[in-house]
Design a protein around this motif. Structure first.
Motif, PDB file in Angstrom:
ATOM      1  N   GLN A  61      57.938 -38.626 -92.582  1.00  0.00           N
ATOM      2  CA  GLN A  61      58.412 -39.791 -91.885  1.00  0.00           C
ATOM      3  C   GLN A  61      59.607 -39.419 -91.358  1.00  0.00           C
ATOM      4  OE1 GLN A  61      58.512 -42.961 -94.579  1.00  0.00           O
ATOM      5  NE2 GLN A  61      56.366 -43.559 -94.115  1.00  0.00           N
ATOM      6  N   VAL A  62      59.904 -39.986 -90.211  1.00  0.00           N
ATOM      7  CA  VAL A  62      61.331 -39.835 -89.262  1.00  0.00           C
ATOM      8  C   VAL A  62      61.775 -41.118 -88.771  1.00  0.00           C
ATOM      9  CG1 VAL A  62      60.849 -37.457 -88.495  1.00  0.00           C
ATOM     10  CG2 VAL A  62      60.066 -39.479 -87.158  1.00  0.00           C
ATOM     11  N   ALA A  63      63.032 -41.128 -88.758  1.00  0.00           N
ATOM     12  CA  ALA A  63      63.704 -42.531 -87.812  1.00  0.00           C
ATOM     13  C   ALA A  63      62.828 -42.428 -86.382  1.00  0.00           C
ATOM     14  CB  ALA A  63      65.227 -42.179 -87.756  1.00  0.00           C
ATOM     15  N   SER A  64      62.640 -43.584 -86.209  1.00  0.00           N
ATOM     16  CA  SER A  64      61.877 -43.798 -84.950  1.00  0.00           C
ATOM     17  C   SER A  64      62.453 -42.984 -83.761  1.00  0.00           C
ATOM     18  CB  SER A  64      61.426 -45.207 -84.448  1.00  0.00           C
ATOM     19  OG  SER A  64      60.592 -45.175 -83.369  1.00  0.00           O
ATOM     20  N   PRO A  65      61.957 -42.191 -82.945  1.00  0.00           N
ATOM     21  CA  PRO A  65      62.432 -41.701 -81.831  1.00  0.00           C
ATOM     22  C   PRO A  65      62.363 -42.838 -80.521  1.00  0.00           C
ATOM     23  CG  PRO A  65      60.562 -40.819 -82.108  1.00  0.00           C
ATOM     24  CD  PRO A  65      60.686 -41.405 -83.277  1.00  0.00           C
ATOM     25  N   TYR A  66      61.686 -43.825 -80.791  1.00  0.00           N
ATOM     26  CA  TYR A  66      61.495 -44.878 -79.787  1.00  0.00           C
ATOM     27  C   TYR A  66      62.370 -46.067 -80.026  1.00  0.00           C
ATOM     28  CZ  TYR A  66      57.367 -41.487 -79.661  1.00  0.00           C
ATOM     29  OH  TYR A  66      56.691 -40.432 -79.718  1.00  0.00           O
ATOM     30  N   LYS A  67      62.768 -46.656 -79.036  1.00  0.00           N
ATOM     31  CA  LYS A  67      63.611 -47.839 -79.064  1.00  0.00           C
ATOM     32  C   LYS A  67      62.710 -49.023 -79.468  1.00  0.00           C
ATOM     33  CE  LYS A  67      67.198 -46.311 -75.988  1.00  0.00           C
ATOM     34  NZ  LYS A  67      67.833 -46.647 -74.969  1.00  0.00           N
ATOM     35  N   GLN A  68      61.639 -49.200 -79.109  1.00  0.00           N
ATOM     36  CA  GLN A  68      60.940 -50.491 -79.194  1.00  0.00           C
ATOM     37  C   GLN A  68      60.050 -50.363 -80.396  1.00  0.00           C
ATOM     38  OE1 GLN A  68      59.456 -52.683 -76.019  1.00  0.00           O
ATOM     39  NE2 GLN A  68      60.912 -51.321 -74.595  1.00  0.00           N
ATOM     40  N   GLU A  87      51.740 -51.980 -79.569  1.00  0.00           N
ATOM     41  CA  GLU A  87      52.597 -53.193 -78.573  1.00  0.00           C
ATOM     42  C   GLU A  87      53.750 -52.389 -78.213  1.00  0.00           C
ATOM     43  OE1 GLU A  87      54.789 -57.303 -78.863  1.00  0.00           O
ATOM     44  OE2 GLU A  87      52.844 -57.029 -79.802  1.00  0.00           O
ATOM     45  N   TRP A  88      54.487 -51.770 -78.951  1.00  0.00           N
ATOM     46  CA  TRP A  88      55.548 -51.091 -78.590  1.00  0.00           C
ATOM     47  C   TRP A  88      55.526 -49.852 -77.533  1.00  0.00           C
ATOM     48  CZ3 TRP A  88      55.980 -45.810 -79.895  1.00  0.00           C
ATOM     49  CH2 TRP A  88      55.308 -45.243 -81.267  1.00  0.00           C
ATOM     50  N   SER A  89      54.520 -49.403 -77.436  1.00  0.00           N
ATOM     51  CA  SER A  89      54.259 -48.378 -76.295  1.00  0.00           C
ATOM     52  C   SER A  89      53.257 -48.775 -75.415  1.00  0.00           C
ATOM     53  CB  SER A  89      53.654 -47.272 -76.904  1.00  0.00           C
ATOM     54  OG  SER A  89      52.488 -47.157 -77.468  1.00  0.00           O
ATOM     55  N   ALA A  90      52.995 -50.091 -75.159  1.00  0.00           N
ATOM     56  CA  ALA A  90      52.182 -50.486 -74.328  1.00  0.00           C
ATOM     57  C   ALA A  90      52.367 -50.614 -72.998  1.00  0.00           C
ATOM     58  CB  ALA A  90      51.551 -52.085 -74.684  1.00  0.00           C
ATOM     59  N   HIS A  91      53.894 -50.530 -72.749  1.00  0.00           N
ATOM     60  CA  HIS A  91      54.417 -50.680 -71.269  1.00  0.00           C
ATOM     61  C   HIS A  91      54.418 -49.176 -70.739  1.00  0.00           C
ATOM     62  CE1 HIS A  91      57.748 -50.125 -73.954  1.00  0.00           C
ATOM     63  NE2 HIS A  91      58.283 -49.641 -72.855  1.00  0.00           N
ATOM     64  N   TRP A  92      54.252 -48.333 -71.611  1.00  0.00           N
ATOM     65  CA  TRP A  92      54.304 -46.952 -70.846  1.00  0.00           C
ATOM     66  C   TRP A  92      53.272 -46.563 -69.658  1.00  0.00           C
ATOM     67  CZ3 TRP A  92      54.801 -43.428 -75.949  1.00  0.00           C
ATOM     68  CH2 TRP A  92      55.854 -43.722 -76.756  1.00  0.00           C
ATOM     69  N   PRO A  93      53.625 -45.602 -69.054  1.00  0.00           N
ATOM     70  CA  PRO A  93      52.681 -45.372 -67.878  1.00  0.00           C
ATOM     71  C   PRO A  93      51.243 -44.950 -68.630  1.00  0.00           C
ATOM     72  CG  PRO A  93      54.528 -44.025 -67.667  1.00  0.00           C
ATOM     73  CD  PRO A  93      54.584 -44.652 -68.778  1.00  0.00           C
ATOM     74  N   LYS A  94      49.880 -45.471 -67.768  1.00  0.00           N
ATOM     75  CA  LYS A  94      48.937 -45.078 -67.908  1.00  0.00           C
ATOM     76  C   LYS A  94      48.227 -43.875 -67.545  1.00  0.00           C
ATOM     77  CE  LYS A  94      48.634 -49.530 -69.434  1.00  0.00           C
ATOM     78  NZ  LYS A  94      49.757 -49.630 -70.465  1.00  0.00           N
ATOM     79  N   ASN A  95      48.807 -43.052 -67.114  1.00  0.00           N
ATOM     80  CA  ASN A  95      48.589 -41.736 -66.728  1.00  0.00           C
ATOM     81  C   ASN A  95      49.558 -40.558 -66.479  1.00  0.00           C
ATOM     82  OD1 ASN A  95      49.143 -42.173 -63.912  1.00  0.00           O
ATOM     83  ND2 ASN A  95      47.477 -43.536 -63.783  1.00  0.00           N
ATOM     84  N   VAL A  96      49.316 -39.461 -66.470  1.00  0.00           N
ATOM     85  CA  VAL A  96      50.363 -38.689 -66.132  1.00  0.00           C
ATOM     86  C   VAL A  96      50.921 -38.407 -64.699  1.00  0.00           C
ATOM     87  CG1 VAL A  96      48.710 -36.282 -65.363  1.00  0.00           C
ATOM     88  CG2 VAL A  96      50.889 -36.188 -66.802  1.00  0.00           C
TER      89      VAL A  96
END
Length: 160
Positions: free
Chosen positions: A61-68, A137-146
């Motif tokens: 386990q790690v401290a989350s690298p992601y803000k949301q 939900e915390w990553s749902a706004h990320w791009p949908k493709n490379v």
């Protein structure tokens, strides 16, 4: 089930610098490139050798690298290089394939220079693409493709 040990051997290395990214195969593997022409992307499997330390393999386990995201995440919910087996998989576009010299120029790969290359596989949409994947939900706004990922403001997504 008993824990098994495996032996893997590098088949080459990744060259990555400010100018470009390359796969360089060892000479004995160049014939394995036959038939790869025409594939626009590859799945590149490599070893995170700079993270291959016994104590790193015991972190789960790690401290989350992601803000949301939640404050603590299991490493399997991250793309962290800290892993029980420091393997990485990237999908990269092929710019040029030099079969004779066992060299493939890539559009980009998130790998350290001289990372040991373990395998390459052709990217095929019938096997590798998921049309409507579900994500937290915390990553749902990320791009949908490379293709659109390069324009995304990734700096605002990470805690480092």
């Amino acid at each position: 089930m008993e824990q098994k040990a495996f032996t893997v051997q590098a088949i080459g290395h990744i060259e990555n610098n400010e100018k470009s990214s390359f796969i360089q195969l060892l000479p004995k593997y160049t014939e394995a490139l036959e038939g790869l022409e025409g594939f626009s992307h590859l799945k590149v499997i490599y070893w995170l050798d700079k993270m291959d330390q016994p104590e790193m393999r015991e972190i789960f386990q790690v401290a989350s690298p992601y803000k949301q995201a939640p404050d603590i995440l299991g490493i399997f919910a991250t793309r962290s290089p800290i892993r029980p087996n420091p393997l990485a998989v990237s999908t990269s576009g092929v710019i040029h394939l030099d079969k004779e010299n066992g060299r493939i120029q890539l559009d980009y790969i998130d790998a350290e220079n001289n990372s040991p290359l373990l395998d390459i596989k052709p990217y095929t949409p019938s096997e590798d693409r998921v049309e409507t994947p579900l994500v937290p939900e915390w990553s749902a706004h990320w791009p949908k493709n490379v293709e659109t990922s390069g324009d995304f403001d990734w700096e605002n997504e990470f805690n480092f």
